[in-house]
Structure formats: C-alpha cells, structure tokens
Design an enzyme around this catalytic site. Structure first.
Site, PDB file in Angstrom:
ATOM      1  N   HIS A 127       3.357  -5.175   3.789  1.00 17.82           N
ATOM      2  CA  HIS A 127       3.214  -5.694   5.156  1.00 17.82           C
ATOM      3  C   HIS A 127       2.721  -7.134   5.081  1.00 17.82           C
ATOM      4  O   HIS A 127       1.989  -7.511   4.159  1.00 17.82           O
ATOM      5  CB  HIS A 127       2.179  -4.897   5.957  1.00 17.82           C
ATOM      6  CG  HIS A 127       2.566  -3.485   6.213  1.00 17.82           C
ATOM      7  ND1 HIS A 127       3.471  -3.121   7.184  1.00 17.82           N
ATOM      8  CD2 HIS A 127       2.166  -2.333   5.616  1.00 17.82           C
ATOM      9  CE1 HIS A 127       3.610  -1.810   7.187  1.00 17.82           C
ATOM     10  NE2 HIS A 127       2.833  -1.291   6.238  1.00 17.82           N
ATOM     11  N   GLU A 139      -0.844  -4.699  11.614  1.00 20.13           N
ATOM     12  CA  GLU A 139      -0.012  -4.311  10.477  1.00 20.13           C
ATOM     13  C   GLU A 139       1.441  -4.696  10.735  1.00 20.13           C
ATOM     14  O   GLU A 139       2.177  -5.077   9.823  1.00 20.13           O
ATOM     15  CB  GLU A 139      -0.115  -2.810  10.238  1.00 20.13           C
ATOM     16  CG  GLU A 139       0.465  -2.367   8.923  1.00 20.13           C
ATOM     17  CD  GLU A 139       0.047  -0.945   8.606  1.00 20.13           C
ATOM     18  OE1 GLU A 139      -0.788  -0.767   7.711  1.00 20.13           O
ATOM     19  OE2 GLU A 139       0.541  -0.019   9.272  1.00 20.13           O
ATOM     20  N   CYS A 146       5.802   5.877   4.784  1.00 18.41           N
ATOM     21  CA  CYS A 146       4.577   5.172   4.366  1.00 18.41           C
ATOM     22  C   CYS A 146       3.974   5.789   3.108  1.00 18.41           C
ATOM     23  O   CYS A 146       3.057   5.220   2.518  1.00 18.41           O
ATOM     24  CB  CYS A 146       3.545   5.186   5.490  1.00 18.41           C
ATOM     25  SG  CYS A 146       4.102   4.310   6.948  1.00 18.41           S
ATOM     26  N   HIS A 184       0.844  -1.198   0.000  1.00 12.18           N
ATOM     27  CA  HIS A 184       0.000   0.000   0.000  1.00 12.18           C
ATOM     28  C   HIS A 184       0.877   1.244   0.000  1.00 12.18           C
ATOM     29  O   HIS A 184       2.086   1.183   0.230  1.00 12.18           O
ATOM     30  CB  HIS A 184      -0.988   0.002   1.177  1.00 12.18           C
ATOM     31  CG  HIS A 184      -0.377   0.200   2.528  1.00 12.18           C
ATOM     32  ND1 HIS A 184      -1.117   0.485   3.651  1.00 12.18           N
ATOM     33  CD2 HIS A 184       0.916   0.171   2.945  1.00 12.18           C
ATOM     34  CE1 HIS A 184      -0.326   0.609   4.692  1.00 12.18           C
ATOM     35  NE2 HIS A 184       0.903   0.424   4.296  1.00 12.18           N
ATOM     36  N   HIS A 190       4.899   0.101  -0.343  1.00  8.18           N
ATOM     37  CA  HIS A 190       5.686  -0.798   0.506  1.00  8.18           C
ATOM     38  C   HIS A 190       4.743  -1.879   1.003  1.00  8.18           C
ATOM     39  O   HIS A 190       3.526  -1.770   0.850  1.00  8.18           O
ATOM     40  CB  HIS A 190       6.314  -0.042   1.691  1.00  8.18           C
ATOM     41  CG  HIS A 190       5.301   0.538   2.625  1.00  8.18           C
ATOM     42  ND1 HIS A 190       4.662   1.728   2.376  1.00  8.18           N
ATOM     43  CD2 HIS A 190       4.769   0.076   3.776  1.00  8.18           C
ATOM     44  CE1 HIS A 190       3.813   1.977   3.342  1.00  8.18           C
ATOM     45  NE2 HIS A 190       3.840   0.991   4.222  1.00  8.18           N
ATOM     46  N   ASP A 209      -4.819 -10.551  -0.820  1.00  7.35           N
ATOM     47  CA  ASP A 209      -3.504 -11.168  -0.624  1.00  7.35           C
ATOM     48  C   ASP A 209      -2.600 -10.980  -1.842  1.00  7.35           C
ATOM     49  O   ASP A 209      -3.016 -11.231  -2.981  1.00  7.35           O
ATOM     50  CB  ASP A 209      -3.684 -12.662  -0.332  1.00  7.35           C
ATOM     51  CG  ASP A 209      -2.390 -13.331   0.067  1.00  7.35           C
ATOM     52  OD1 ASP A 209      -1.560 -12.674   0.741  1.00  7.35           O
ATOM     53  OD2 ASP A 209      -2.189 -14.508  -0.298  1.00  7.35           O
ATOM     54  N   HIS A 210      -1.369 -10.533  -1.575  1.00  9.76           N
ATOM     55  CA  HIS A 210      -0.369 -10.270  -2.616  1.00  9.76           C
ATOM     56  C   HIS A 210      -0.884  -9.268  -3.651  1.00  9.76           C
ATOM     57  O   HIS A 210      -0.631  -9.413  -4.858  1.00  9.76           O
ATOM     58  CB  HIS A 210       0.085 -11.573  -3.287  1.00  9.76           C
ATOM     59  CG  HIS A 210       1.034 -12.362  -2.429  1.00  9.76           C
ATOM     60  ND1 HIS A 210       0.642 -12.985  -1.264  1.00  9.76           N
ATOM     61  CD2 HIS A 210       2.368 -12.607  -2.550  1.00  9.76           C
ATOM     62  CE1 HIS A 210       1.682 -13.587  -0.720  1.00  9.76           C
ATOM     63  NE2 HIS A 210       2.750 -13.367  -1.464  1.00  9.76           N
TER      64      HIS A 210
END
Ligand code: NI
Length: 266
Positions: free
Chosen positions: A168, A251, A160, A141, A166, A206-207
């Site tokens: 998580h 997170e 961020c 994100h 980047h 996801d991903h």
C-alpha cells in the site's frame, strides 16, 4: 446541527475585489500568489421558516472580508490566533462583525496553508490550536492470525492474506495540539515534527515488509487499525511540548483508521 463552509482565497488582500471564480477563489488580477483555504464550522438550530442554520454568504463575507486580510497582515503569528480565538469565543471583532445571527455560533475554524498542512481552532478551547501535517510511506504486509492455517486466514482476510504479501501507499496525517508559542508563532516546530515522523515512522516503515522487518508487527497483525495505534505510540513522546492529538492512516483513498489521545490515555 453543524454547517461547514469553505472559501479559497489568496494570502494577500484582493486588490480588485472582483471574484470571478467562486469555486477556486481566483481574482480578476490573475497574479500567482500564495493560496489558502479557510473552512468554518457553524453550529446551532435550523430556522424552521427558512430551513437555514446560517446564510453561507455571511460566512463567505466574514472569511474573505475579515479573516483573509488579517492572515495577509499577520500570517500565523500569535496575535492572529488570539484574534481568531476571541472570535470563536463568540465575541465580535472591534469592527462589530458577527459570524451569524445568535443562537448559531462558530464552532471551529480551519486554515489550510497547503494541501498537506492545516490548523484548526475549536470553540471549546480557543487557546488551543490543532495542527495537522501529512506524510506518506509505502509498505508491504500480510494480514493473518497466529494459529490459523493459510486456508483459515484466507477465509478471514481474503486477498489481504496472500502469503507473499501485498503493498500500500499509506497516507499519514499527524495532528498535534497546543497553545501558540509566542516566539515561533506556531504550535510545534514543523522541522522538529518532520524529523520525529521521519525517525519514528518513515525510516522504520517505508519500503519495508511490516510483518518481517518491523518488530512492532512481529506478533501484531498489521491492519490499518494496528498501524495507526503503533504510530500513535511511537510519536506520542516525540512531539512534546505539543500534545499528540490524533494519528490517521489512510490505507487506500477509501479506508482510514484514526487513533486519538482518548484511545491511548496515559
Ligand atoms: Ni493490505
């Protein structure tokens, strides 16, 4: 004041009765067996003389001596939870055991059957069981506000706001609440809960790059708070007849947002 005490125990009665490791709850027998964690929350006033709310040894004895054997003989069945609900309502078992000297009383009892699945009953509604199941997903994100320049977003969100994003590894804890189903002996069909989370959260998120690939965040800054809220709204109708009580999104191991049913009323 609340006092929380946890014991670690095997799902079978300890044949030896000898507890060599009070931290891990292993026994002299040394066999490999199913392992559970029981956590009791006791509330009440602190005795001004002793400074105790309740002697933790008494809690240990009751968890190991009464609750654990009942788990071994009636694992997660309706009668088991009914018995615990009776206990939470401040009543004694038929064998006369009391959790603690009044006015201290048991406020909640949590059973973890794995590091990823926990069930809790609370004194305010002992017929209701809260079940928490954990999941994980990885996503990228970028935090930014519409209408701000890259420099302004960098000033507001720091690293961020890296324009390239980047990632998580998110930990997701979903808690549903409801009465125990007589036939299944559980609050919710766990396989159905897994399917709902897979369909509504894991597969779309996801991903993925949340800003780019997930329409939920096309106009919504994907902070951990907003991610928790979006996931709550996505799952709310998918876990019925159980009620979605809360969604927690970690997170990082140090940062978590929780969205509860009170935050998202009908
Ligand atoms: Ni981030």
């Amino acid at each position: 004041m609340r006092l929380i005490r946890e014991v670690r125990c095997f799902a079978e009665a300890d044949p030896t009765g000898v507890l060599l490791n009070t931290w891990a709850g292993t026994t002299a027998g040394g066999d490999l067996r199913t392992f559970w964690t029981l956590r009791a929350t006791v509330r009440g006033p602190v005795d001004p003389r002793t400074g105790y709310l309740c002697d933790v040894k008494a809690i240990d004895q009751l968890l190991r001596g009464i609750v654990a054997p009942r788990l071994a003989t009636a694992p997660l069945s309706g009668p088991f939870w009914t018995a615990l609900g009776t206990l939470l309502a401040g009543k004694a078992y038929s064998d006369g055991a009391q959790w603690c000297a009044p006015p201290a009383r048991l406020a909640a009892l949590e059973l973890k059957i794995s590091p990823h699945t926990a069930m809790t009953i609370r004194e305010e509604n002992p017929d209701m069981v809260h079940l928490t199941q954990s999941f994980e997903f990885a996503a990228a994100h970028r935090l930014s506000c519409e209408g701000l320049s890259d420099a302004q977003n960098a000033a507001l969100f720091g690293k961020c706001s890296n324009p390239h994003g980047h990632g998580h590894n998110y930990l997701l804890e979903v808690t549903v609440a409801g009465p125990i189903d007589e036939r299944s002996g559980s609050v919710v069909d766990l396989a159905r809960l897994d399917r709902a989370v897979r369909e509504h959260v894991i597969e779309p998120f996801d991903h993925k790059n949340l800003n780019v690939e997930c329409p939920d965040f096309a106009r919504l800054n994907p902070t951990v708070e907003n991610i928790a809220r979006v996931i709550f709204d996505r799952l709310k109708g998918a876990v019925q007849p159980a009620r979605l009580a809360s969604v927690r999104v970690w997170e990082t191991p140090k940062t978590c947002a929780e969205c509860t049913a009170d935050d998202r009323p009908d």
